[in-house]
Design a protein around this motif. Sequence first.
Motif, PDB file in Angstrom:
ATOM      1  N   THR A 235       1.965  -2.714  -1.262  1.00  0.00           N
ATOM      2  CA  THR A 235       1.146  -3.218  -2.366  1.00  0.00           C
ATOM      3  C   THR A 235       1.992  -4.075  -3.301  1.00  0.00           C
ATOM      4  OG1 THR A 235      -0.217  -1.224  -2.257  1.00  0.00           O
ATOM      5  CG2 THR A 235      -0.392  -2.561  -4.247  1.00  0.00           C
TER       6      THR A 235
ATOM      7  N   ALA B 183       4.538   0.766  -3.856  1.00  0.00           N
ATOM      8  CA  ALA B 183       3.417   1.594  -3.397  1.00  0.00           C
ATOM      9  C   ALA B 183       3.120   1.246  -1.943  1.00  0.00           C
ATOM     10  CB  ALA B 183       2.190   1.351  -4.266  1.00  0.00           C
TER      11      ALA B 183
ATOM     12  N   ASP C 106      -2.722  -5.538  -1.183  1.00  0.00           N
ATOM     13  CA  ASP C 106      -2.100  -4.861  -0.050  1.00  0.00           C
ATOM     14  C   ASP C 106      -1.737  -5.868   1.035  1.00  0.00           C
ATOM     15  OD1 ASP C 106      -2.388  -2.375  -1.227  1.00  0.00           O
ATOM     16  OD2 ASP C 106      -4.409  -2.074  -0.404  1.00  0.00           O
TER      17      ASP C 106
ATOM     18  N   MET D 260       0.641   2.070   1.500  1.00  0.00           N
ATOM     19  CA  MET D 260      -0.620   2.635   1.970  1.00  0.00           C
ATOM     20  C   MET D 260      -0.587   2.745   3.488  1.00  0.00           C
ATOM     21  SD  MET D 260      -4.561   1.342   1.476  1.00  0.00           S
ATOM     22  CE  MET D 260      -4.345  -0.073   2.564  1.00  0.00           C
TER      23      MET D 260
ATOM     24  N   ARG E  88      -7.464   6.017   4.386  1.00  0.00           N
ATOM     25  CA  ARG E  88      -6.295   5.606   3.597  1.00  0.00           C
ATOM     26  C   ARG E  88      -5.486   6.819   3.120  1.00  0.00           C
ATOM     27  NH1 ARG E  88      -7.230   0.366   1.062  1.00  0.00           N
ATOM     28  NH2 ARG E  88      -6.098   1.099  -0.780  1.00  0.00           N
ATOM     29  N   HIS E  89      -4.154   6.659   3.145  1.00  0.00           N
ATOM     30  CA  HIS E  89      -3.222   7.658   2.624  1.00  0.00           C
ATOM     31  C   HIS E  89      -2.163   6.912   1.823  1.00  0.00           C
ATOM     32  CE1 HIS E  89      -4.878  10.655   5.454  1.00  0.00           C
ATOM     33  NE2 HIS E  89      -4.908   9.634   6.326  1.00  0.00           N
ATOM     34  N   SER E  90      -1.769   7.464   0.675  1.00  0.00           N
ATOM     35  CA  SER E  90      -0.825   6.774  -0.214  1.00  0.00           C
ATOM     36  C   SER E  90       0.558   7.419  -0.181  1.00  0.00           C
ATOM     37  CB  SER E  90      -1.356   6.778  -1.655  1.00  0.00           C
ATOM     38  OG  SER E  90      -2.566   6.052  -1.744  1.00  0.00           O
TER      39      SER E  90
END
Length: 659
Positions: free
Chosen positions: A224, A172, A230, A174, A181-183
Amino acid sequence: MPAAAGVRQVCLYIIDSGKDVKQGCLPVVVVAPDAAPTGVWEKATGIDQITVSGWAVYPGDLGKAVKVSVDVDGKRTTATADEASPGVGAKYPGAGDNHGYSINIPASAGTHTVCLYLAYVSTGEARQGCLVQHVVTADSPPTGVWEKSSGTNGVTVSGWAVYPGALTKPVAVMVTIDGVRHSLIAGGSSPGINSRFPGAGDSHGYSGTFPSTVGSHEVCVYLTTLDGVDIRQGCLTQKVSAPILPAGVWQRSSGAGGVTVSGWAVYPDAKTTTVKGVVTVDGVAHSFTADQNSAGVDLQYPGAGDGHGYSTTVSATAGDHEVCLYLFDRTGNRVRQGCLTQLVVAVDAPPAGVWSSVSGAGGISVAGWALYPGALTTTVPITVSIDGVRTTISANGDFAGTDAKYPGAGDNHGFSVSLPASSGSHNVCVFFSRNGGGEIQWGCTTVAVILPNSPPVGTWLSSTGFGGVTISGWALFPGALTETVSMAVQVDSSWYPLAANQYWSGTNKLYPGAGDNHGYSGTVPATPGDHEVCVYANNRDSGSTQLGCLTQNVVPAAAGTWATSDGSNGNVTVSGWALYPDKPTATADISVEIDGAAQSFPAAQPSPGVGTIFPGAGDSHGYAVAIPAAAGTHQVCVYVLGPGTTKTRLGCLSQAVTP
């Protein structure tokens, strides 16, 4: 038939009316039942444990499974190579594929020394190698590279990430832009990851574009962990620019029966949006849409796809015309790409082409290309006349380069024909038909036809004598260009067959239509010393053509000395030097046999003077090894292993060993 280990000369005879007729001879390598094991250590991994895998066989006892031992920091684990390993049976016919191994050894996180050994059939073992293996835990933090950041119509970031302890699980990712925040998920293609992390695969890439205003922005990327923490990869200031003009290439303009323009166009800031444009001919505009396939666009603008090409034809009379190309930007403004003067050729213009070759090997062959400059996709009829006898063919075969010379024509305008003809000189003329009717004489020439049974021609270009006689060259039949010439090599009174069917650059240039597969190269057996060597090319019917004779000096494939032997302190100690004369800088391996039990060692220690005997070899070809042995008298032999499967004995003696 029983045979001792080593290289044996095998000859085949046919009994004809009570007489033996020799068919030929060849060297055969016989492997002893107790020959050393061989194999490949294919892989080592280290996630919560150390796993080693590969395959191993006994060349002299193919049905017997090899015992495999793995030492991790000196602690040994033993297994048997009896698992499936596809391909082993093909490499060693009769062995089958059940000679693989995969061994798991518990190991703590950190760095470990791993060594692999294969047991001999009787006693002893051979080390396959050692390496340093790093072991990670299943919950190790992710690792990766933030490869790229750009700011066209937003912020785009890309890179790759992987969990070292959970290789197949996507990481994951970020991304924060000014704290927002953008995933992302690192599950896209990223070539090369599997080579760095074996077993991970290459689907660990990430890429994302996020809307952002024009100006500077603080961009950070985090990975992550499996526990949800993170870890920051880094931060930078990214400048986002305003949308830019359409990009593209005006690739072609041609004038075959009209004006044809082609190329590709894309919006760098809106890559999936189709670009529109116009082409003007003498000021008259004609619109087009860039929505055709154009290979390679997606490579330059990832994510755009290749559907951004255009090709449009505008009717125009024969003569010069002013042609201009324009693309529309996203606001509707017309942006000029360029202008040129285009010559338009009439549909019925005379054909163009090249009569590129003519030969008389066993007949008459004619080849070349032809097309109509004003009707590029129309096939040109070709007529070949031999002493007035006419044959018509079509110029529709493959011929690389016509499309580059006449854009839009394609490369299917070649012609090639072979026609029968008697031996001697013939008058050959070639004609092509006009598109509107009639024909034009292309040219005439006199061709000498060579009979199929003409003697072979060729050269003997090289001869060397390391462990045998190695020769090379080429040979072909000038009257039967595609046939293979059988060769005969005479070494003193012995004869050996070869075939001139190997690749040899240049024969097709010397004899068009022959191809470049008329080379020969091979090594025939010969003892050390001088030998009279002759090479012959056999005729198609009977007899042969001698390509040459010479005196060839043959030296052993391996050379060396056994200088000293000692049996004190419970060891057999031997020393000397060994090398391969034809590869003097390579390291040779020696084998020391004590009462039949063999161990191999590299001859890579300093041995002053070897470089003087073999200039260019250097002096790093010595050996000095001590092998434990029980007190008493032992039979000791020393051999040089190789090249290949050969083994050269340096000597044997009875050695007394004292405690």
